[in-house]
Scaffold this active site. Structure first.
Site, short mmCIF file in Angstrom:
data_model
loop_
_atom_site.label_atom_id
_atom_site.label_comp_id
_atom_site.label_asym_id
_atom_site.label_seq_id
_atom_site.Cartn_x
_atom_site.Cartn_y
_atom_site.Cartn_z
N VAL A 18 0.84 -1.20 0.00
CA VAL A 18 0.00 0.00 0.00
C VAL A 18 0.87 1.25 0.00
O VAL A 18 0.61 2.21 -0.73
CB VAL A 18 -0.95 -0.01 1.21
CG1 VAL A 18 -1.71 1.32 1.32
CG2 VAL A 18 -1.93 -1.16 1.11
N LYS A 33 7.56 -5.11 -9.26
CA LYS A 33 7.67 -6.14 -8.22
C LYS A 33 8.31 -7.35 -8.90
O LYS A 33 7.64 -8.14 -9.56
CB LYS A 33 6.29 -6.50 -7.68
CG LYS A 33 6.30 -7.68 -6.72
CD LYS A 33 6.00 -7.25 -5.32
CE LYS A 33 5.95 -8.44 -4.38
NZ LYS A 33 5.52 -8.09 -3.04
N GLY A 101 10.24 -5.14 -2.83
CA GLY A 101 10.76 -6.46 -2.51
C GLY A 101 9.65 -7.40 -2.07
O GLY A 101 8.50 -7.00 -1.89
N PRO A 184 -1.45 6.39 7.92
CA PRO A 184 -2.40 5.77 8.85
C PRO A 184 -3.15 4.62 8.19
O PRO A 184 -3.18 4.50 6.96
CB PRO A 184 -3.35 6.94 9.16
CG PRO A 184 -3.32 7.78 7.92
CD PRO A 184 -1.91 7.69 7.40
N LEU A 186 -6.36 3.09 6.88
CA LEU A 186 -7.57 3.70 6.34
C LEU A 186 -8.73 2.71 6.41
O LEU A 186 -8.58 1.54 6.06
CB LEU A 186 -7.33 4.13 4.88
CG LEU A 186 -6.18 5.12 4.67
CD1 LEU A 186 -5.95 5.33 3.17
CD2 LEU A 186 -6.48 6.44 5.36
#
Length: 208
Positions: A18, A33, A101, A184, A186
């Site tokens: 995220v 990725k 990673g 934060p 969510l």
């Protein structure tokens, strides 16, 4: 020479995907990725594209797509292959590159090499993503020590979770690393909410 950043976590499930999506969106970067383990939900590349709002050509294909949700070495062995570092050279892209990673630093790629060995080869600055929950001081300081031991540059640490000021201060001071900010948790995760949370918690200039 590729200009980019590595996003890694202190452990699995700390929120690095995220965060990588938020960072890639803020920088309008290319995302890669290289090793995906676990394909039940489509993989992290699909999720990052959705959350970051990136064009399809900004998402590079994985070098390895492995079905089993396990350590890369184990997921590869389940398909009777071995991950080769020679297939994991950094791609040449236009503009910034965000590389995510798999798992933490000491995750095995094969029976000889760890994820951190790949980072040492790439020599890109690392953003270490750490949760703010109990246990993160130990995980974070061990990760910082491992990176320093291989002379891998650390851009800083990005926290994910509720604010725990003393924990964040302890890690940054004892680890001698820069606090980049905090993302934060969510309640609902949408591209707009993620972009707003990143803008409120981080300075995009720190990543350029």
């Amino acid at each position: 020479m590729t200009q980019g950043l590595i996003v890694t976590g202190t452990d699995t499930g700390v929120g690095k995907t995220v965060f990588a999506a938020a960072l890639a969106g803020a920088l309008q970067a290319t995302y890669w990725k290289p090793i995906q383990c676990g394909l039940a939900d489509g993989g992290d590349s699909t999720r990052v594209q959705e959350l970051a709002g990136l064009a399809p050509d900004r998402i590079l294909p994985e070098a390895y797509r492995l079905a089993m949700p396990a350590s890369p070495h184990r997921a590869a062995e389940a398909e009777e292959i071995e991950i080769s570092l020679s297939r994991l050279g950094l791609p040449e892209v236009s503009g910034p590159l965000v590389v995510e990673g798999a798992g933490g630093l000491m995750v095995p790629l094969n029976r000889q090499a760890l994820m951190i060995d790949l980072f040492a080869w790439w020599r890109l600055p690392v953003v270490l993503v750490a949760r703010t929950a109990l246990g993160t001081i130990n995980h974070s300081l061990l990760s910082i020590e491992a990176l320093n031991g291989r002379n891998i540059p650390i851009l800083g640490i990005a926290f994910v979770g509720e604010e725990i000021a003393d924990t964040e201060r302890t890690i940054t001071e004892m680890g001698n690393v820069r606090r980049l900010g905090r993302l934060p948790l969510l309640d609902t995760l949408t591209p707009a909410k993620l972009a707003a949370a990143f803008a409120a918690g981080f300075r995009v200039e720190d990543f350029r």
